[in-house]
Design a protein around this motif. Structure first.
Motif, PDB file in Angstrom:
ATOM      1  N   TYR A   1      -3.144  12.197  11.310  1.00  0.00           N
ATOM      2  CA  TYR A   1      -3.778  10.883  11.286  1.00  0.00           C
ATOM      3  C   TYR A   1      -2.774   9.737  11.390  1.00  0.00           C
ATOM      4  CZ  TYR A   1      -8.335  12.807   9.846  1.00  0.00           C
ATOM      5  OH  TYR A   1      -9.524  13.471   9.794  1.00  0.00           O
TER       6      TYR A   1
ATOM      7  N   SER B   1       4.739  -0.900   3.333  1.00  0.00           N
ATOM      8  CA  SER B   1       4.123   0.314   2.784  1.00  0.00           C
ATOM      9  C   SER B   1       5.190   1.250   2.225  1.00  0.00           C
ATOM     10  CB  SER B   1       3.329   1.055   3.868  1.00  0.00           C
ATOM     11  OG  SER B   1       2.317   0.237   4.412  1.00  0.00           O
TER      12      SER B   1
ATOM     13  N   GLU C   1      -3.719   5.582   0.475  1.00  0.00           N
ATOM     14  CA  GLU C   1      -4.342   6.438   1.489  1.00  0.00           C
ATOM     15  C   GLU C   1      -3.651   7.795   1.480  1.00  0.00           C
ATOM     16  OE1 GLU C   1      -4.832   6.743   6.369  1.00  0.00           O
ATOM     17  OE2 GLU C   1      -3.952   4.963   5.455  1.00  0.00           O
TER      18      GLU C   1
ATOM     19  N   GLU D   1      -8.437   1.408  -0.282  1.00  0.00           N
ATOM     20  CA  GLU D   1      -7.416   1.877   0.661  1.00  0.00           C
ATOM     21  C   GLU D   1      -6.050   1.260   0.399  1.00  0.00           C
ATOM     22  OE1 GLU D   1      -8.868   1.507   4.669  1.00  0.00           O
ATOM     23  OE2 GLU D   1     -10.163   3.250   4.446  1.00  0.00           O
TER      24      GLU D   1
ATOM     25  N   CYS E   1      -3.663  11.317   3.628  1.00  0.00           N
ATOM     26  CA  CYS E   1      -4.197  11.769   4.911  1.00  0.00           C
ATOM     27  C   CYS E   1      -3.365  12.905   5.494  1.00  0.00           C
ATOM     28  CB  CYS E   1      -4.251  10.601   5.907  1.00  0.00           C
ATOM     29  SG  CYS E   1      -2.631   9.952   6.342  1.00  0.00           S
TER      30      CYS E   1
ATOM     31  N   LEU F   1      -8.020   3.975  -4.296  1.00  0.00           N
ATOM     32  CA  LEU F   1      -8.503   4.812  -3.199  1.00  0.00           C
ATOM     33  C   LEU F   1      -9.659   4.141  -2.466  1.00  0.00           C
ATOM     34  CD1 LEU F   1      -8.389   8.413  -4.742  1.00  0.00           C
ATOM     35  CD2 LEU F   1      -6.833   7.440  -3.050  1.00  0.00           C
TER      36      LEU F   1
ATOM     37  N   GLU G   1     -12.796  17.268   7.309  1.00  0.00           N
ATOM     38  CA  GLU G   1     -12.308  16.566   6.129  1.00  0.00           C
ATOM     39  C   GLU G   1     -12.267  17.507   4.927  1.00  0.00           C
ATOM     40  OE1 GLU G   1     -11.268  13.514   6.005  1.00  0.00           O
ATOM     41  OE2 GLU G   1     -11.910  12.666   7.916  1.00  0.00           O
TER      42      GLU G   1
ATOM     43  N   ARG H   1       0.831  -1.198   0.000  1.00  0.00           N
ATOM     44  CA  ARG H   1       0.000   0.000   0.000  1.00  0.00           C
ATOM     45  C   ARG H   1       0.867   1.249   0.000  1.00  0.00           C
ATOM     46  NH1 ARG H   1      -2.140   1.197   5.886  1.00  0.00           N
ATOM     47  NH2 ARG H   1      -3.735   2.172   4.611  1.00  0.00           N
TER      48      ARG H   1
ATOM     49  N   VAL I   1       0.960   5.236   1.483  1.00  0.00           N
ATOM     50  CA  VAL I   1       0.401   6.187   2.444  1.00  0.00           C
ATOM     51  C   VAL I   1       1.087   7.522   2.193  1.00  0.00           C
ATOM     52  CG1 VAL I   1       0.028   6.750   4.856  1.00  0.00           C
ATOM     53  CG2 VAL I   1       0.001   4.357   4.123  1.00  0.00           C
TER      54      VAL I   1
END
Length: 306
Positions: free
Chosen positions: A209, A218, A203, A200, A205, A197, A170, A148, A150
């Protein structure tokens, strides 16, 4: 016969290992009811089967086998042709064609991301810090070396107060994250972008977070890192888990922190210089690849400040 869970590990997230097998070996993998069928030249099929059986034996013996273990084993097989290995190393296609270094500084940056698990990249606007980091992350995802992506940014006010912006939290932080979304949209087909997206796999952010998390397998990017404090930078860097890579980007000339707060990026560049496993890249106005006037604008501001 494999179980569905075993097949999922062998094939990787969103079948990333299956795509890698097709790239490196020209072998197609068909999955049905927990079984895998390999289609291709006999010699190459045998090489792929050997790697997948190694992974399957490890899983059934209780050994921790990660998706990137399978991917690394596939790349290391002597059956991989030289030409196929080169295909896997090419950066992912974007709407602008393949992403390649356009300056000497960018080439150093790309090489640093290949050779180090943590990279700190500093430089002025337009040098491709964020775009090249996201391109490297997308490449790692497609190759199956990470599960993934991030991407984080500090939501630091720069002339506007968050409280006066419309919407909930948000919606207020979305503009701060927009440059990361823009880079992803440049690098991924729209359907793939939306799917990543939604599931996930990717991601995006706010930095806040990240607290309390451990991110394994990752590719983690912190953008606009000049606007982090020293404790925030420490918090971010310590989110790194097994099999993960980190790239931190920022422009030391555009700090929006209060005057009494030291930039975590400036601190990290000095603190980690020479530390094994951490690479530092400093891009300059010579590496600007935006509109030609951007380079002249930077020179003008630099001369005036001097």
């Amino acid at each position: 016969m494999q179980s569905s869970d075993e097949a999922r590990v062998l094939l990787g997230p969103l079948d990333s290992n299956a795509r890698l097998i097709r790239q490196l070996y020209g072998v197609n993998v068909l999955a049905r009811d927990g079984s895998l069928r390999l289609l291709g030249e006999a010699e190459r099929v045998d090489a792929v089967r050997e790697v997948l059986e190694w992974g399957l034996e490890g899983l059934r013996a209780g050994r921790p086998i990660a998706t990137n273990d399978i991917a690394n084993r596939l790349r290391g097989s002597p059956a991989v042709a030289d030409g196929a290995a080169e295909v896997a190393s090419v950066r992912p296609p974007s709407r602008r064609g393949h992403v390649r270094a356009r300056t000497d500084g960018q080439e150093v940056y790309q090489r640093a991301m290949q050779e180090h698990e943590v990279v700190l990249a500093v430089g002025p606007a337009g040098t491709g810090k964020t775009f090249l980091a996201v391109a490297a992350a997308v490449e790692a995802l497609k190759a199956g070396t990470v599960r993934r992506l991030v991407l984080a940014r500090p939501a630091v006010e720069a002339g506007e107060k968050l409280g006066f912006l419309p919407g909930d939290f948000e919606e207020k932080v979305l503009p701060y994250l927009r440059p990361l979304y823009d880079s992803l949209q440049d690098l991924l087909e729209p359907r793939v972008y939306e799917r990543y997206l939604e599931t996930e796999v990717i991601e995006v952010c706010p930095l806040a977070y990240m607290r309390g998390r451990t991110l394994n397998d990752s590719f983690i990017i912190l953008d606009e890192a000049q606007n982090t404090s020293v404790p925030q930078m420490m918090m971010f860097l310590t989110r790194m888990g097994e099999g993960s890579r980190v790239v931190v980007t920022g422009d030391p000339t555009q700090v929006d922190l209060p005057k009494n707060v030291r930039s975590g990026l400036a601190d990290a560049v000095k603190r980690f210089r020479g530390v094994e496993g951490i690479g530092t890249v400093e891009l300059t106005s010579k590496d600007v690849v935006r509109h030609p006037l951007v380079q002249r604008i930077l020179h003008a501001y630099g001369a005036r400040d001097a």
